[in-house]
Design a protein around this motif. Structure first.
Motif, PDB file in Angstrom:
ATOM      1  N   THR A  85      34.284  45.447  45.519  1.00 46.51           N
ATOM      2  CA  THR A  85      32.235  45.086  46.919  1.00 46.51           C
ATOM      3  C   THR A  85      32.198  46.273  46.769  1.00 46.51           C
ATOM      4  O   THR A  85      30.846  45.722  46.421  1.00 46.51           O
ATOM      5  CB  THR A  85      33.475  44.706  47.673  1.00 46.51           C
ATOM      6  N   ASN A 125      37.811  39.518  47.106  1.00 45.81           N
ATOM      7  CA  ASN A 125      37.220  39.208  48.638  1.00 45.81           C
ATOM      8  C   ASN A 125      35.993  38.124  48.313  1.00 45.81           C
ATOM      9  O   ASN A 125      35.222  38.031  46.648  1.00 45.81           O
ATOM     10  CB  ASN A 125      37.083  40.282  48.940  1.00 45.81           C
ATOM     11  N   ARG A 126      35.334  37.689  49.175  1.00 48.53           N
ATOM     12  CA  ARG A 126      34.096  36.928  49.028  1.00 48.53           C
ATOM     13  C   ARG A 126      33.354  37.213  48.521  1.00 48.53           C
ATOM     14  O   ARG A 126      32.369  36.730  47.775  1.00 48.53           O
ATOM     15  CB  ARG A 126      34.079  36.191  50.607  1.00 48.53           C
ATOM     16  N   HIS A 158      39.923  35.827  51.174  1.00 48.57           N
ATOM     17  CA  HIS A 158      38.451  36.857  51.956  1.00 48.57           C
ATOM     18  C   HIS A 158      39.173  36.897  52.674  1.00 48.57           C
ATOM     19  O   HIS A 158      39.687  38.046  53.512  1.00 48.57           O
ATOM     20  CB  HIS A 158      37.397  36.520  52.140  1.00 48.57           C
ATOM     21  N   VAL A 161      41.983  39.686  52.314  1.00 50.09           N
ATOM     22  CA  VAL A 161      41.599  40.918  52.112  1.00 50.09           C
ATOM     23  C   VAL A 161      41.200  41.848  53.559  1.00 50.09           C
ATOM     24  O   VAL A 161      41.711  43.041  53.397  1.00 50.09           O
ATOM     25  CB  VAL A 161      40.736  40.836  50.862  1.00 50.09           C
ATOM     26  N   SER A 162      40.547  41.078  54.181  1.00 47.74           N
ATOM     27  CA  SER A 162      39.633  41.503  55.232  1.00 47.74           C
ATOM     28  C   SER A 162      40.218  42.220  56.275  1.00 47.74           C
ATOM     29  O   SER A 162      40.472  43.187  57.317  1.00 47.74           O
ATOM     30  CB  SER A 162      38.014  41.118  55.444  1.00 47.74           C
ATOM     31  N   THR A 166      43.459  45.456  53.129  1.00 50.10           N
ATOM     32  CA  THR A 166      42.028  47.036  53.590  1.00 50.10           C
ATOM     33  C   THR A 166      43.117  47.130  54.975  1.00 50.10           C
ATOM     34  O   THR A 166      42.467  48.134  55.213  1.00 50.10           O
ATOM     35  CB  THR A 166      40.697  46.519  53.250  1.00 50.10           C
ATOM     36  N   CYS A 197      40.451  42.611  43.925  1.00 50.67           N
ATOM     37  CA  CYS A 197      40.023  43.933  44.751  1.00 50.67           C
ATOM     38  C   CYS A 197      41.597  45.330  44.924  1.00 50.67           C
ATOM     39  O   CYS A 197      43.219  44.808  44.605  1.00 50.67           O
ATOM     40  CB  CYS A 197      41.511  43.156  46.030  1.00 50.67           C
TER      41      CYS A 197
END
Length: 232
Positions: A85, A125-126, A158, A161-162, A166, A197
């Protein structure tokens, strides 16, 4: 061999889990070339992941430019951003420094090209899936089409992932979700899947699917090693 290796600057922290993976992969690959009693010269600057979570593009650009300048001043001969990202800052940062940033999309495109892939499904992610910083390079430099999940799947991806990946959480539920998305992307014509990602290759393995996957972390780390040894 040490004097023959170039110094690489690493921008990490987004997340620190991915930074560890980059550091491990780069050192392991380098050790295969020079032996286990040597390792490459690396300068790591780990930033606070909060700058990414705020999704303020100007602040992200400023943070990565400041960090890139610090690494350049410290003696780095090239920079690698240890996540997908943050490459959104590439077009802002690269023209303002004197050393190259090794772009993750180039590492991905070169690997896809070797496999003859033309239409790539992109997971991440987004910001990665909705931004153009990976598709643009694949389109312009490698003539490859990129597609992403449809509907609310982008928001669901997203979230995983978030909130999980992560944070070092790799749940069976997340794995089932991404495997389902790969099936859907293949049905829409993808002949390869970008695991866009940094933590996705830690969740999914090639043996889990029957379509080629491009683990951006691994490919990017290999590009870094090629640079270190003057092969890039």
């Amino acid at each position: 061999m040490a004097h023959q290796m170039r110094t690489l600057g690493m921008i990490g922290g987004t997340s620190w889990h991915s930074t560890i993976e980059y550091y491990r992969l780069i050192n392991e690959s380098a050790s295969e070339r020079i032996g286990q009693w040597s390792n490459p010269p690396l300068i790591i600057h780990s930033i606070n992941i909060e700058v990414m979570r705020e999704q303020n593009k100007e602040k992200i650009n400023a943070t990565y430019l400041d960090t890139a300048n610090k690494l350049q001043s410290a003696g780095a001969e090239a920079i690698i951003i240890c996540a997908n990202t943050p490459h959104m800052a590439y077009e802002h940062v690269q023209p303002q420094i004197d050393i190259p940033i090794l772009h993750i999309a180039d590492a991905t495109g070169q690997a896809a090209q070797k496999q003859g892939l033309k239409k790539l499904g992109l997971l991440g992610n987004r910001p990665t899936m909705t931004g153009d910083f990976i598709p643009k390079i694949l389109r312009n430099n490698y003539r490859m089409e990129t597609i992403t999940p449809e509907g609310d799947a982008i928001n669901q991806a997203h979230g995983y992932v978030s909130k999980e990946l992560t944070q070092g959480i790799f749940s069976d539920q997340a794995k089932r979700f991404f495997l389902d998305q790969i099936v859907l992307l293949k049905e829409r014509g993808s002949d390869g899947i970008i695991l866009g990602c940094t933590e996705l290759p830690l969740l999914l393995e090639q043996s889990d699917v029957n379509i080629p996957t491009l683990a951006t972390t691994d490919l990017h780390a290999q590009m870094a090693v090629d640079f270190i040894f003057g092969e890039l």
